[in-house]
Design an enzyme around this catalytic site. Structure first.
Site, PDB file in Angstrom:
ATOM      1  N   ALA A  85       0.843  -1.199   0.000  1.00  0.00           N
ATOM      2  CA  ALA A  85       0.000   0.000   0.000  1.00  0.00           C
ATOM      3  C   ALA A  85       0.876   1.245   0.000  1.00  0.00           C
ATOM      4  CB  ALA A  85      -0.933  -0.006   1.204  1.00  0.00           C
ATOM      5  N   GLY A 128      -1.076  -5.100   6.873  1.00  0.00           N
ATOM      6  CA  GLY A 128      -1.213  -6.526   6.570  1.00  0.00           C
ATOM      7  C   GLY A 128      -0.703  -7.432   7.671  1.00  0.00           C
ATOM      8  N   GLU A 129       0.262  -6.977   8.437  1.00  0.00           N
ATOM      9  CA  GLU A 129       0.900  -7.900   9.361  1.00  0.00           C
ATOM     10  C   GLU A 129       0.788  -7.515  10.827  1.00  0.00           C
ATOM     11  OE1 GLU A 129       4.518  -9.773   7.175  1.00  0.00           O
ATOM     12  OE2 GLU A 129       4.032  -7.903   6.169  1.00  0.00           O
TER      13      GLU A 129
END
Ligand SMILES: Cc1cc2nc3c(=O)[nH]c(=O)nc-3n(C[C@H](O)[C@H](O)[C@H](O)COP(=O)(O)OP(=O)(O)OC[C@H]3O[C@@H](n4cnc5c(N)ncnc54)[C@H](O)[C@@H]3O)c2cc1C
Ligand code: SF4
Ligand code: FES
Ligand code: FES
Lengths: 338, 721, 327
Positions: free
Chosen positions: B515, B687-688
């Protein structure tokens, strides 16, 4: 496979890549007067989001929806005959080329193809009529607010579908030969999938899942484990949800089969599908068709009283992206409206 | 730009819910043949004989390729010469060595899937097998310092050792000490879509590959290098990926093997791994053992931390789990020693798995801090606040932004943390014990160079392209939004395309960098296009001061389109600031005191990760991460047979991940954060971070419920009986 | 999966004759166990005789008991109103098994003969006496978390994985078959075999013998029952330990008791001694604890499944206490 580099009028090299990202219709013909009718063509192509490449013995022309007609020239020897030969469009006895129509999707893969057994001399009208019809059907099928993005690939399907119905019937074209049947012990079976009766030749050991994906091209049904352990392959057989990986195609010749492709029955999105989009009930989307088929069947089964029932009765569908809370929200929203 | 972007529905949503989105194995390719891998059944030794006759004679079989007849490849990189993170040492049928169980040793190609699969079973293999060593906790093999991860200079590397202050002295002087060992078994990614590759040759020198990959460019590079082709002759396409989580961030042997098979049979070849084949040859989180020693004052102020440990790696390749990375960054602590070691075992090479290092490290550190809090009778949240790091404790640099305090506060409030009764076993619900636990989440803000191209059309629409991937993270959607934002268009007018090496180059989707990296490039490309348009001048038309739609401008200039490309640049501000996203995880568990069953009944996570591009897709990412943390805490465990070195729970009914019923309602809260330094669009990535801290929060909650501290994941019921 | 011949039959006679004519043929019902294992090439039959069209799909419930056709799907059986009312133990057990999709496919006959989930059995590259007689047992010294502690032999320690069968064991079911030698009515306790020296032989069925129905005696006094399944995740997982229990309590005394275990035995495990330990005793925790100890007497454990002894004891106590609490 061979690639065919093309050159435009200004000498720049172009290729199919340049229209990639859109579905493209490739038409082989004896004669097609694109230049004269380009505005009409462009109108249809634009509403389809598709590009058109017309290949005759004399010329190659590209019409992308936003551009003028570009005349292209094949780089190297052999003229367009090599292209005809490559796509398997062979000249008839009189030397005239029959018509070949190919729908190529954004991946450059040929998703549909027909080669005419008899051809007219000027096929412009026919092609235009088919495009018009495809465009109308498309507009009917999609809601107005649908972003550009979705149109692109959905159109491939409708293009192929409409072209086969409208265009081919009018020309009385024969069906192109099915992919070569594997040699050996295949059996001819009939499956009723999404309201369409399909005849196919399969070995008895072919699972329903593989028949759908590999033979019928219905790849919406996914393979996550091939052993009944994930639910990605869930389809409805006789209205009941089952894992299509643990059953043979040959066992299901009498009951109707519904897959994710047939769920909406031609009407845009089924409300479960719409709810999954609205609640972001997926990430990678790979488990999603199975989740949706399972959810639809679960509500039919009518044993859900609570959210916890939803969780239990949806536990046959793994989601590694772990969209579970959103899946539950999507389903309960449909229940709420139901 | 808004700090929290609108919750736009995924633009690829309708395709994914109708079955229209085509994943790698689903691309229709004429005349495609089916390939099935044959994998080794021993973990170490040599192949002494292979009988392929039966398979070759089976109906429909086109080729059986083994090390005896495989195409001869140029020299492949070794552990010492590998060039990048994803540049693994592959097993491409070049010799008779067996280095791990489920190593590819042959490939069978047939006209149908069923025939290829059956013929693969008909290949008979004889081995000379050697004893194996696969268990990190039982091995006698000594730990060693990792080799330098890459030969090349491109990738950044993390230090495997760090020292600040005098840990020994500080520990000796500390009023309280906690010293414990935490272990994590190997975990297997198991995206729902197995690895899949279709290879199509165009003549002897040009290759197109449809692959389920998190990095089309890495795929292209590795394919070209393995097969000895110029990079530009290889095109990789990956429009939809059914999850990756790290396993698809590297190129594994089956990808070049598919191309080799296609070349051999002179037809396109489709190769899909079966689920059991996902357990071994395509990476895993390594087995990890960590020791954490903390010294602190009675007031809970940290005096020293020693964090050391070892992770498993294969005998022939390189991978080091950087589990001390979060420890170096999370808390103010003057004395710190960290050491990462590896142990070579007879296993396949491990790799990144969702939040590598950060998730494994936070499990140990955040569990140990909870133990310290118990020892000191200080609330665990309070303990963390007392050691809050206002600047990066390692470098002393200011944070580009840090809103962890707000995360703690928001999540604690929503969770009702202040109502916690501190004593273990003090909270009950009927017969069940209730436990509350918390932990800190963190993940570095990564950005890598990316490029993009934007085209504006006279009909008022725009097409923006970058080669990147959407692994379920929402790249299609958020990039459409970023572009629409930069162009001043509604999202419906913008189409974003990705997943193709013919498009501008972008990084592998890993490290939560897509992103931020691609977003910045898209933003710049769109601004570039507008600028180009502006430079055309007024052309005698409308007043240029008026915000004239670009369609009209193009029309005025008689142009059909205008295009601008942004090419990757390294960002400059990166070494002036320390950049991380932070969050706080709160978990409630219910434990059956007799049967040991643990269920997470509630979870709240609050995260500050810079600008959130799309509240809907970002929430899903964080939610998914948190559930992965629950899964890591309670379920995931890759089990090797000690003699065979073979993973035995090699399917989805034995390798457990949560089902719907395991997952409760989860609250994801965004803490708005404005970060002007991190990158052009102020994005840190989501995401993580959601998985980090979560396993510790669950373990801490289990302790609170039961008084039992489980330091060995997963927390299965037998450990609580 | 190897190449197969496929035959669909609509009546018992042709089915049995088809198998009689071919020793390498077997019946195909829901396929969820058979096709699973044929794809792994653990089972390799040359001919599959599809029995789905045989109309053995009736469920008859009366005061004399129940008779369930062998082709009844697991979901239909579980949700049948009279079964759910009279034999809730059976419904509960069925609904705790597999997933809704699998239960829609799985049949009663197939469930009786479902194969073990032993990891090694499912992996043809390993030694397994059940799959390949005489090759050894890789599980005994390997990874044995899901393995049995009761009824094991030196040749095999694989668990019988069915939930339905645990309930049937507790309910004194009878298995009805039709075969080359005529009809047989096999008491449930005799249907499955212990592994002994021949783990490859799992039941007393002869080749070609077709299961036609399962019957249950009237549930006299067994309404107070509970199926407790303990597993590593909340659903869609096999049992680590499962207890099918029923009690008839009069006053405070136990007048009748049934206990069967799943997840711990090499066959669906009826715990007769534990039942005897209950009858005539007061229905309290002390009695339950004694009986629980009885269920695992003689258990032989391996390193990874040793916890099942304690787990099973506690599960038995929990199941009995829950019944007691409810009555
Ligand atoms: C992922 C997964 C999870 C599962 N979880 C559970 C669980 O939690 N609990 C549980 O109990 N079960 C579980 N199962 C097992 C499932 O219940 C069985 O596979 C199913 O009951 C088998 O029935 P079937 O009709 O599909 O049998 P088939 O696969 O068709 O047949 C199985 C065997 O029975 C024989 N057979 C079938 N019908 C007859 C007949 N009428 N006469 C003689 N022989 C016959 C076949 O020849 C074959 O040998 C699970 C299965 C899967 C795949
Ligand atoms: S336990 Fe039985 S089934 Fe498992 S490997 Fe041993 S013999 Fe085979
Ligand atoms: S693919 Fe059928 S259940 Fe997984
Ligand atoms: S959306 Fe990716 S697995 Fe469910």
């Amino acid at each position: 496979m061979r690639s065919f580099p093309l050159r435009d009028a200004r000498g720049r090299l172009v290729s199919l890549h340049d229209v990639r990202g859109r579905p493209t219709l490739i038409a082989f013909a004896s004669r097609l007067d694109l230049e004269a009718r380009r505005d009409q063509f462009r109108g249809e192509l634009r509403s389809l989001g598709a590009a058109l490449i017309v290949i005759t013995r004399e010329t190659i022309a590209l019409l992308a929806p936003d551009d003028d007609v570009e005349t292209l020239e094949l780089v190297g020897d052999g003229g367009t005959d090599a292209l005809f030969a490559h796509f398997g469009v062979k000249p008839g006895a009189d030397g005239a080329h029959p018509l070949g129509l190919f729908v190529v999707d954004g991946d450059e893969a040929v998703v549909w193809q027909q080669i005419a057994t008899s051809a007219g001399t000027d096929d412009t009208e026919e092609l235009l009529a088919a495009l018009r019809r495809a465009a109308t059907l498309r507009q009917e099928a999609s809601s107005a607010a649908q972003p550009l993005f979705n149109r692109r690939e959905m159109i491939v399907t409708s293009l192929a579908g409409v072209l086969s119905v409208v265009f081919l019937e009018r020309l009385g074209w024969a069906r192109s030969p099915a992919p070569p049947a594997p040699t050996g012990a295949t059996t001819s079976i009939t499956l009723q999938v999404n309201g369409v009766t399909h005849k196919l030749d399969v070995e008895p050991r072919v699972t329903l899942l593989d028949a759908l994906r590999e033979q019928l091209g219905l790849t919406g049904t996914k393979k996550g484990c091939d052993h009944g352990q994930c639910g990605a392959c869930t389809v409805l057989v006789g209205g009941r949800r089952i894992d299509s990986c643990l059953t043979l195609a040959i066992m299901h010749q009498t009951q109707p089969i519904t897959t994710i492709e047939g769920l909406a029955n031609g009407n845009g999105l089924h409300r479960m599908q719409a709810a999954f989009v609205a609640h972001d009930a997926f990430q990678c989307g790979y488990c999603t068709p199975g989740q949706i088929m399972s959810a639809v069947a679960m509500l039919e089964e009518g044993r859900v009283r609570s959210e916890s029932d939803v969780r239990e009765q949806m536990s046959g569908n793994l989601c590694r992206c772990a969209a579970y809370p959103n899946i539950v929200a999507a389903i309960t929203s449909v229940m709420g409206k139901g | 730009m808004k700090k929290i972007g609108p919750p736009v529905d995924r633009v690829d949503g309708p395709l994914k819910v109708t079955g229209g989105a085509r994943y790698a194995a689903e691309v229709p390719v004429a005349r495609v043949a089916h390939a099935v891998l044959v994998l080794s059944t021993i973990a170490r030794g040599r192949i002494t004989g292979m009988d392929t006759g039966k398979a070759e004679r089976a109906p429909g079989v086109l080729a059986v390729i083994t090390h005896k007849n495989a195409m001869h490849l140029p020299p492949q990189p070794t552990r010492e010469t590998r060039a990048s993170q994803g540049d693994h040492v592959l097993q491409l049928l070049q010799d008779d060595h067996v280095l791990y169980n489920r190593q590819p040793i042959a490939i069978v190609v047939a006209d149908t899937f069923e025939r290829a699969q059956h013929a693969a079973h008909l290949v008979a293999v004889r081995y000379e097998a050697a004893p194996v060593d696969v268990d990190l906790l039982r091995t006698r093999t000594a730990a060693r310092a990792p080799h330098p991860p890459y030969h090349g200079t491109v990738a950044q590397t993390l230090p495997v050792e760090s020292r600040r202050g005098d840990v020994a002295a500080a520990l000796a002087a500390a009023a309280v000490r906690v010293e414990e060992v935490y272990t994590i078994p190997a975990e297997t990614h198991n995206p729902m879509e197995p690895h899949a590759t279709i290879a199509v040759w165009h003549g002897p020198t040009h290759l197109t590959v449809y692959d389920s990959t998190q990095g089309v460019f890495e795929d292209q590079r590795k394919l070209a290098a393995s097969l000895g082709l110029p990079r530009e002759n290889v095109r990789v396409i990956s429009h939809y990926i059914g999850g990756g989580f790290g396993t698809k961030g590297a190129v594994w042997s089956h990808v070049p093997l598919a191309a080799m098979a296609a070349q051999k049979v002179g037809r396109p070849v489709k190769l899909v791994l079966s689920r059991p084949q996902m357990f071994g040859p395509v990476g895993a989180r390594p087995q990890i053992e960590q020791r954490v020693v903390i010294g602190a004052g009675r007031d809970g102020v940290l005096a020293a931390i020693r964090h050391e440990g070892r992770s498993s790696v294969s005998q022939f390749d390189q991978f080091c789990e950087h589990f001390t990375a979060p420890t170096r960054a999370l808390y103010k602590c003057p004395n710190l020693d960290t050491t990462e070691r590896v142990v070579s075992l007879d296993i396949a090479t491990p790799c990144q798995m969702r939040a590598p290092g950060e998730v494994t490290g936070t499990f140990a550190l955040e569990s140990a801090l909870d133990e310290l809090a118990v020892k000191l009778a200080i609330d665990p949240l309070e303990l963390r606040l007392r050691n809050y790091a206002e600047t990066d404790p390692e470098t002393g640099r200011p944070w580009s932004s840090k809103s962890l305090r707000q995360c703690y506060q928001t999540a604690a409030e929503k969770f009702g943390w202040s109502r916690k009764k501190p004593q273990p076993r003090s909270m009950v619900d009927g017969k069940l014990l209730v436990g509350w636990g918390m932990a800190t989440a963190t993940y570095p803000a990564n950005v890598r160079p990316a490029s993009a191209i934007a085209t504006l059309f006279a009909d008022g629409t725009a097409l923006v392209r970058a080669g990147t991937q959407d692994i379920g993270t929402g790249t299609y959607t958020v990039m459409t939004q970023v572009a629409a934002d930069a162009l001043g268009l509604p999202v419906e007018k913008v189409r974003f395309e990705l997943g193709d090496t013919d498009m501008p180059e972008t990084p592998t989707s890993g490290g939560s960098c897509t992103a931020a990296s691609v977003g910045s490039a898209v933003h710049q490309a769109c601004l570039g296009a507008r600028e180009k348009l502006a430079r055309l001048g007024n052309g005698g038309g409308a007043d240029p001061s008026v915000d004239e739609p670009f369609a009209a401008q193009l029309a005025r200039h008689g142009m059909k389109r205008i295009e601008a490309r942004y090419d990757a640049k390294q960002l400059e501000t990166r070494d002036r600031y320390a950049m991380r996203a932070f969050g706080a995880q709160f978990v409630e568990v219910r434990v059956d005191p007799e049967l040991g069953e643990v269920r997470v009944s509630r979870a709240v996570g609050a995260f500050a990760a810079g600008r959130i591009l799309n509240a809907k897709t970002a929430r899903s990412q964080l939610l998914g991460g948190m559930i992965w943390g629950i899964s890591m805490a309670l379920h995931e465990n890759t089990v090797y047979d000690p003699k065979l070195g073979r993973i035995m729970n090699n399917d989805l009914s034995e390798y457990l991940v949560p089902v719907n019923l395991d997952i409760p309602a989860i609250d994801v809260l965004f803490v708005p954060e404005d970060d002007p330094y991190v990158n052009e669009i102020g994005v840190k990535g989501v995401g993580e971070i959601g998985i980090t801290g979560m396993a510790a929060a669950v373990a801490n909650a289990v302790y609170h419920a039961t008084g039992r501290r489980i330091r060995d994941l997963p927390i299965t019921l037998d450990k609580l009986l | 999966m190897r190449e197969i011949r496929y035959l669909s039959v609509a009546a018992e006679g042709p089915a049995i004759r088809a198998l009689q004519a071919d020793t390498d043929a077997t019946y195909l019902a829901g396929g969820t166990s058979l096709l699973d294992l044929m794809k792994l090439e653990v089972l390799n039959f040359a001919q599959l005789v599809d029995v789905n069209a045989i109309p053995l799909t009736k469920i008859e419930v009366s005061n004399d008991g129940a008779r369930i056709g062998s082709m009844v799907r697991n979901s239909d059986l579980a949700l049948h109103p009279e079964i759910a009312a009279r034999y809730p133990l059976l419904s509960e057990a069925l609904l705790s098994g597999a997933s809704p999709q699998i239960r829609n496919m799985a049949t009663v006959g197939g469930n009786l003969l479902q194969r073990t989930r032993c990891y090694y059995y499912r992996d043809p590259s390993t030694a397994c006496n059940k799959r390949n007689p005489g090759s050894g047992c890789a599980a005994i010294d390997g990874y044995n978390r899901n393995h049995a502690i009761l009824g094991t032999s030196d040749h095999c320690i694989a668990t019988h994985a069915s939930d339905m069968c645990v309930a049937l064991a507790a309910l004194d079911a009878v298995v009805h078959t039709q075969g080359p030698g005529g009809e047989r009515h096999i008491p449930f306790a005799e249907f499955h075999r212990l592994p002994g020296d021949h783990p490859e032989i799992e039941s007393v069925l002869q080749h070609g013998e077709l299961i036609t129905a399962v019957s249950l005696p009237p549930p006299t006094g067994l309404r107070q029952s509970r199926y407790l399944k303990i597993r590593d995740r909340a659903s869609y997982a096999f049992a680590l330990s499962a207890v099918a229990a029923a009690l008839r309590i009069e006053g405070n005394l136990i007048r009748g008791a049934r206990i069967a275990l799943g997840g711990v035995g090499t066959k669906p495990w009826r715990a007769v001694e534990a039942e005897q330990a209950l009858v005539g005793k007061p229905a309290n925790r002390a009695t339950f604890t004694l009986a629980a100890a009885e269920t695992v007497r003689g258990a032989r454990t391996r390193p990874h499944n040793a916890f099942k002894v304690e787990l099973t004891r506690r599960a038995v106590v929990r199941a009995l206490s829950t019944i007691r609490g409810a009555s």
